[in-house]
Design a protein around this motif. Structure first.
Motif, PDB file in Angstrom:
ATOM      1  N   GLU A   1      -4.366  -3.417  -9.057  1.00 15.77           N
ATOM      2  CA  GLU A   1      -3.424  -4.457  -8.642  1.00 15.77           C
ATOM      3  C   GLU A   1      -2.270  -3.807  -7.870  1.00 15.77           C
ATOM      4  OE1 GLU A   1      -3.622  -7.698  -8.931  1.00 15.77           O
ATOM      5  OE2 GLU A   1      -5.528  -7.648 -10.022  1.00 15.77           O
TER       6      GLU A   1
ATOM      7  N   GLU B   1       0.971  -3.979  -7.833  1.00 16.63           N
ATOM      8  CA  GLU B   1       2.109  -3.427  -8.582  1.00 16.63           C
ATOM      9  C   GLU B   1       1.710  -2.170  -9.348  1.00 16.63           C
ATOM     10  OE1 GLU B   1       0.494  -6.970 -11.023  1.00 16.63           O
ATOM     11  OE2 GLU B   1       0.783  -6.435  -8.921  1.00 16.63           O
ATOM     12  N   ASN B   2       0.443  -2.109  -9.817  1.00 16.76           N
ATOM     13  CA  ASN B   2      -0.037  -0.914 -10.522  1.00 16.76           C
ATOM     14  C   ASN B   2      -0.266   0.242  -9.555  1.00 16.76           C
ATOM     15  OD1 ASN B   2      -0.004  -2.402 -12.891  1.00 16.76           O
ATOM     16  ND2 ASN B   2      -2.161  -2.954 -12.761  1.00 16.76           N
TER      17      ASN B   2
ATOM     18  N   LYS C   1       1.405   0.765  -6.800  1.00 16.99           N
ATOM     19  CA  LYS C   1       2.719   1.319  -6.445  1.00 16.99           C
ATOM     20  C   LYS C   1       3.251   2.221  -7.560  1.00 16.99           C
ATOM     21  CE  LYS C   1       7.249   0.280  -4.594  1.00 16.99           C
ATOM     22  NZ  LYS C   1       8.315  -0.714  -4.367  1.00 16.99           N
ATOM     23  N   ARG C   2       3.115   1.783  -8.794  1.00 18.09           N
ATOM     24  CA  ARG C   2       3.584   2.615  -9.918  1.00 18.09           C
ATOM     25  C   ARG C   2       2.770   3.915 -10.002  1.00 18.09           C
ATOM     26  NH1 ARG C   2       3.868  -2.233 -13.022  1.00 18.09           N
ATOM     27  NH2 ARG C   2       2.016  -1.571 -14.178  1.00 18.09           N
TER      28      ARG C   2
ATOM     29  N   TRP D   1       5.766  -0.735   1.456  1.00 12.55           N
ATOM     30  CA  TRP D   1       6.568  -0.260   0.319  1.00 12.55           C
ATOM     31  C   TRP D   1       7.545   0.843   0.718  1.00 12.55           C
ATOM     32  CZ3 TRP D   1       1.475   0.220  -2.908  1.00 12.55           C
ATOM     33  CH2 TRP D   1       1.137  -1.034  -3.417  1.00 12.55           C
TER      34      TRP D   1
END
Length: 302
Positions: A72, A74-75, A77-78, A110
């Motif tokens: 996903e 957001e995952n 990016k982390r 990002w």
């Protein structure tokens, strides 16, 4: 210290890795379990789940680098943040390999202007329309059709095509051994790795649920090919081998396999040319509809 548990890819990890690739598909040929499992026998590639995203790490004489995470957004990016910290703590520059244009666009959203990408023509995947490979219609593919027709005329009543099954795997294995001798694999490290991957594909053909095709002349296997679905609209051909004594065998196994096994998929990914001049010429001659471009991402020096 950023602790990430990376491990060697084994058969037991198939469902985990395949699950990520199914949920987060790509047309890049690396995004299949079969590809990463078989080639990780030859290259220093390990994997881990980082911030709920799937990550592959390459660490060897060429330094440290990661494949673009699958997960996903957001995952992902982390995970990228964690990999940046991991690289810094190891005293290595942060690098990503086999990054597609879509991956880099996401990275740019990002981190605008923070990273650069250097695309490598040698690792770009060739993607074709399955209908064109099956019919070989049109002026641009006329010479290919001639090769196939010449074969059919020369071996009329003597040739056959069949799906690869457990009943003909041993004959394909023997044909692969002939190909190894014909192509000097013992003296060439890349070709040696290539034939090892071929042999393992045959050995694990049923376990990995692969799809293959076999071409015979006078009952003898003279060519075979192996692939699998890559994503909803694309089938990837991982392996294609033909004996030198049948010059048109490559053209025929390509056309027959697509016709019989791949028509549910609009596109066929036939992987990269690795910079080999003969292979590049052959792949371009089939007129790809587009390329899956991939490159190395590095951080801009400040």
């Amino acid at each position: 210290m950023t602790e990430i548990a990376f491990k060697k890819v084994e058969l037991e990890h198939r469902e985990l890795i395949s699950g990520y690739f199914r949920r987060y598909p790509s047309r890049s040929c690396e995004r299949t379990f079969v590809n990463v499992y078989l080639w990780s026998r030859h290259y220093p590639v390990t994997f881990g789940v980082v911030e709920s995203a799937l990550v592959f790490k390459s660490e060897g004489e060429n330094g440290l680098a990661f494949a673009y995470p699958a997960g996903e957004p957001e995952n992902v990016k982390r995970a990228l943040e964690a990999l940046m910290r991991y690289s810094r703590e190891k005293g290595c520059p942060f690098r990503l390999y086999s990054v597609t244009r879509e991956n880099f666009e996401q990275l740019e959203q990002w981190y605008p202007g923070r990273f650069t990408i250097a695309y490598n023509e040698d690792i770009a995947d060739y993607v074709y329309e399955s209908e064109k490979l099956a019919s070989l219609s049109g002026k641009k593919l006329h010479s290919k059709k001639n090769h196939v027709n010449r074969f059919k005329t020369t071996y009329e009543g003597r040739w056959s095509y069949e799906p690869m099954t457990k009943d003909n795997l041993e004959e394909c294995f023997q044909a692969a051994l002939v190909w190894r001798r014909e192509n000097g694999c013992e003296e060439d490290e890349e070709k040696s790795a290539e034939i090892c991957v071929t042999m393992n594909s045959l050995r694990l053909f049923e376990e990995l649920e692969l799809t293959g095709g076999v071409l015979r002349v006078d009952g003898e296997v003279v060519a075979f090919t192996i692939g699998e679905p890559l994503c909803a609209d694309t089938f990837v051909v991982h392996i294609e081998k033909a004996l030198s004594r049948v010059p048109e065998a490559y053209a025929v196994i390509n056309q027959q396999f697509v016709s019989h096994a791949c028509m549910d998929f609009p596109y066929i990914n036939r992987e990269e040319d690795t910079g080999a001049e003969g292979l590049r010429k052959a792949k371009r001659s089939y007129r790809p509809v587009f390329m899956v471009e991939k490159g190395i991402v590095t951080e801009e020096s400040i």
